[in-house]
Design a protein around this motif. Structure first.
Motif, short mmCIF file in Angstrom:
data_model
loop_
_atom_site.label_atom_id
_atom_site.label_comp_id
_atom_site.label_asym_id
_atom_site.label_seq_id
_atom_site.Cartn_x
_atom_site.Cartn_y
_atom_site.Cartn_z
N ALA A 1 -0.79 -82.72 62.92
CA ALA A 1 -1.98 -82.95 63.73
C ALA A 1 -2.33 -81.74 64.59
O ALA A 1 -3.45 -81.67 65.13
CB ALA A 1 -1.76 -84.17 64.62
N VAL A 2 -1.40 -80.79 64.74
CA VAL A 2 -1.68 -79.62 65.57
C VAL A 2 -2.75 -78.76 64.91
O VAL A 2 -2.69 -78.47 63.71
CB VAL A 2 -0.39 -78.79 65.76
N ALA A 3 -3.73 -78.36 65.68
CA ALA A 3 -4.76 -77.44 65.18
C ALA A 3 -4.15 -76.04 65.13
O ALA A 3 -3.94 -75.41 66.17
CB ALA A 3 -5.98 -77.47 66.08
N LEU A 4 -3.85 -75.57 63.95
CA LEU A 4 -3.26 -74.25 63.80
C LEU A 4 -4.29 -73.18 64.16
O LEU A 4 -5.50 -73.43 64.14
CB LEU A 4 -2.78 -74.06 62.36
N PRO A 5 -3.82 -71.99 64.51
CA PRO A 5 -4.77 -70.92 64.84
C PRO A 5 -5.76 -70.67 63.71
O PRO A 5 -5.39 -70.67 62.53
CB PRO A 5 -3.85 -69.71 65.06
N THR A 6 -7.00 -70.46 64.06
CA THR A 6 -8.03 -70.16 63.08
C THR A 6 -7.70 -68.84 62.37
O THR A 6 -7.38 -67.85 63.02
CB THR A 6 -9.41 -70.04 63.76
N TYR A 7 -7.79 -68.85 61.06
CA TYR A 7 -7.50 -67.65 60.28
C TYR A 7 -8.73 -66.75 60.25
O TYR A 7 -9.78 -67.15 59.75
CB TYR A 7 -7.08 -68.02 58.87
N ILE A 8 -8.58 -65.54 60.78
CA ILE A 8 -9.70 -64.59 60.83
C ILE A 8 -9.19 -63.26 60.25
O ILE A 8 -8.63 -62.44 60.99
CB ILE A 8 -10.22 -64.39 62.26
N PRO A 9 -9.33 -63.03 58.96
CA PRO A 9 -8.84 -61.78 58.38
C PRO A 9 -9.51 -60.57 59.04
O PRO A 9 -10.70 -60.62 59.40
CB PRO A 9 -9.24 -61.90 56.90
N TYR A 10 -8.75 -59.50 59.19
CA TYR A 10 -9.31 -58.28 59.76
C TYR A 10 -10.29 -57.69 58.76
O TYR A 10 -9.94 -57.40 57.62
CB TYR A 10 -8.19 -57.30 60.09
N PHE B 1 -5.61 -59.60 66.10
CA PHE B 1 -4.66 -59.15 65.09
C PHE B 1 -3.67 -60.27 64.75
O PHE B 1 -3.21 -60.37 63.61
CB PHE B 1 -3.93 -57.89 65.56
N LEU B 2 -3.36 -61.11 65.72
CA LEU B 2 -2.55 -62.29 65.42
C LEU B 2 -3.35 -63.30 64.60
O LEU B 2 -2.79 -64.04 63.79
CB LEU B 2 -2.06 -62.95 66.72
N ALA B 3 -4.67 -63.31 64.79
CA ALA B 3 -5.52 -64.23 64.02
C ALA B 3 -5.55 -63.88 62.54
O ALA B 3 -5.94 -64.71 61.71
CB ALA B 3 -6.94 -64.22 64.58
N SER B 4 -5.13 -62.67 62.19
CA SER B 4 -5.14 -62.27 60.77
C SER B 4 -3.91 -62.75 60.02
O SER B 4 -3.80 -62.55 58.81
CB SER B 4 -5.24 -60.75 60.65
#
Length: 539
Positions: free
Chosen positions: A47-56, A187-190
């Motif tokens: 149920a945890v909303a994981l960090p949104t994936y945003i490729p660099y 950079f962590l979002a990537s």
């Protein structure tokens, strides 16, 4: 410069064997390799909303990876530019406790790279390094003494009661990282979403994942140049073919193998990666009847003196050194370990191979086992929770993407001091190979990029063999599921089987002892893990 390369041959999948002769990766640690939660449920974790994936968006690979294969670069991008604006963090010093697979670098007062790093960070980063083979014990001792520093690395498996430990000693990062909150740390979002699943324990996010995935899959590197000198073709059509090759390569003071390749044997004989799932039915790979054939094959390698006799007391660096020196012909390690071979080889002309496992009875190539999505995680001490945003900013800085000036310095230091530009590629010198080993890649790292400075042929070969092997690799179905029993008891009951493996391989116990030991493992927690994984898989 060394003339090491990887020939595109069949790939022998094997074990990293950090702890001894019979280390089994996911199997030896208690089958599951991602037990999480704390008297909670898989539903809470899911149920945890994981960090949104945003490729660099500013990176374009020379050879784009697909289906689990890493992006690959043949040369370093020209004119790297900084992607951050000023020093990260809050200006206060930062302490870290990290694992390493390399020799400890010179101390800060004798290390130009470390000093320049601190200058760029705007504060002093103190790093306490522990060899990976000793890390679990040292980590638990540090926790017991309430001595965790600001940042600490940990594995998502093998630490008893890890969820409770994190809840009591680590900062809860959920509100700072969940969903679009990650945008503050681009950079962590990537980091891919699959790896973030390993950061959730008891329904909260407690760490920054180091995403390796297939790069952590172990393979058997071989000295093809030495095989060629002996007129030996490494292509094998069955396990018997492989055994015959190993026997031909071993003689007085030389051995075919740096350790027993139980994982390649298991793959060759068709043993599942951790667990097999048929509908709703989960079965541990320990129970597979082919395990007896695997152990007999491994025992025979030792009995016939085809394995280096000191392997049980050696670490992986020693096994690498044996193979570079030609004392052994094959050594187990990961796709990501290639730079270590380059460092050891110096100016030697060394030609390494990667060989895919044949089906034991012949008839084609056996699929390899794919490693878990996450190599390790970095947590923030609960005592440093009031600085969590600043510490995440530091980790974001260290995760700067390939091609940036931050990435260039982190990995290759200063031009003219730690590396020399060769046709635009930063090639480390001896000072660079020594001083830059601060385990920064285990503290924070963006998505893995395959790259070998000055050796595009190696990068191409790694890309080619991964393109052949990784898309069909078999994953462990439990790798992102929660089992409370695995977290609490998995390491203990798994180590009993691992110890038995060593005894069987050394001839101290019969192969038949495995059957009773597995029955005990099932009774002591294995069956409970099975039921918990099955329930978790249902959602």
């Amino acid at each position: 410069m060394s003339e090491i390369r990887i020939a595109r041959r069949q790939l022998l999948q094997s074990t990293l064997a950090l702890g001894g002769l019979a280390a089994l990766g996911g199997l030896a640690a208690g089958c599951s390799n991602e037990g999480r939660g704390d008297a909670g449920s898989q539903a809470e974790n899911s149920a945890v909303a994981l960090p949104t994936y945003i490729p660099y968006a500013g990176f374009t690979a020379d050879l784009p990876g697909e289906n689990g294969v890493s992006d690959t670069m043949l040369t370093y991008p020209a004119d790297p530019q900084p992607l951050t604006d000023g020093p990260p963090g809050d200006g206060q010093d930062v302490s870290a406790f990290a694992l390493t697979n390399n020799p400890v670098p010179p101390a800060m007062d004798q290390n130009a790279f470390w000093q320049e790093l601190n200058e760029r960070l705007g504060f002093t980063l103190s790093v306490s390094l522990v060899p990976s083979g000793d890390y679990t014990d040292r980590f638990q001792t540090t926790v017991a003494g309430d001595r965790l520093p600001d940042l600490f690395t940990f594995w998502p498996k093998g630490i008893p009661g890890l969820p409770s430990l994190l809840r009591e000693r680590a900062a809860d990062l959920t509100d700072l990282l969940s969903g679009d909150a990650i945008e503050k740390y681009p950079f962590l979002a990537s980091i891919p979403t699959e790896s973030w699943k390993s950061s959730v324990y008891g329904g909260r996010i407690y760490g920054i994942p180091i995403a390796r995935g297939a790069q952590s899959s172990v393979v058997l590197y071989g000295r093809y140049d030495l095989l060629e000198e002996q007129g030996i073709d490494p292509a094998a059509q069955s396990w018997d073919d492989l055994y015959s090759m190993f026997a031909e390569l071993s003689s007085t003071n030389t051995w075919a193998l740096a350790n027993v390749p139980l994982q390649i044997i298991r793959q060759s004989f068709g043993v599942p990666n951790g667990w097999s799932v048929d509908g709703d039915t989960w079965v541990s790979a320990y129970e597979d009847e082919r395990q007896l054939d695997v152990l007999e094959a491994g025992r025979k390698l030792v009995a016939d003196s085809l394995v280096h006799p000191d392997t049980t007391s050696a670490d992986n660096q020693q096994r690498q050194a044996w193979t570079i020196a030609g004392t052994t012909r094959f050594v187990e390690d990961t796709f990501s370990a290639w730079p270590a071979f380059a460092n050891l080889s110096g100016d030697q002309d060394v030609d390494l191979n990667v060989i895919l496992p044949p089906l034991a009875e012949g008839g084609g190539m056996a699929p390899i086992w794919r490693a878990a999505p996450t190599h390790n995680l970095t947590g923030i001490s609960l005592k440093s929770a009031d600085r969590a945003e600043a510490l995440l900013d530091v980790l974001n800085y260290l995760a700067a993407p390939f091609g940036s000036s931050e990435h260039l310095f982190k990995n290759y230091g200063l031009e003219g001091v730690h590396h020399t530009l060769v046709d635009g590629d930063p090639v480390l010198n001896d000072k660079g190979k020594s001083e830059t080993q601060l385990a920064l890649r285990y503290l924070a790292e963006g998505p893995w990029v395959t790259y070998m400075p000055g050796r595009p042929d190696i990068a191409q070969s790694l890309y080619d063999v991964q393109t052949e092997a990784v898309p069909t690799a078999i994953a462990n179905p439990s790798s992102t599921l929660f089992s409370e029993t695995e977290s609490r008891k998995g390491p203990q009951i798994g180590s009993a089987l691992s110890d038995l493996e060593v005894d069987i391989l050394q001839g101290r116990k019969p192969v038949s002892a495995w059957t009773d030991a597995v029955a005990t493992w099932k009774q002591d927690g294995g069956d409970a893990m099975r039921d918990e994984f099955a329930a978790a898989a249902e959602g």
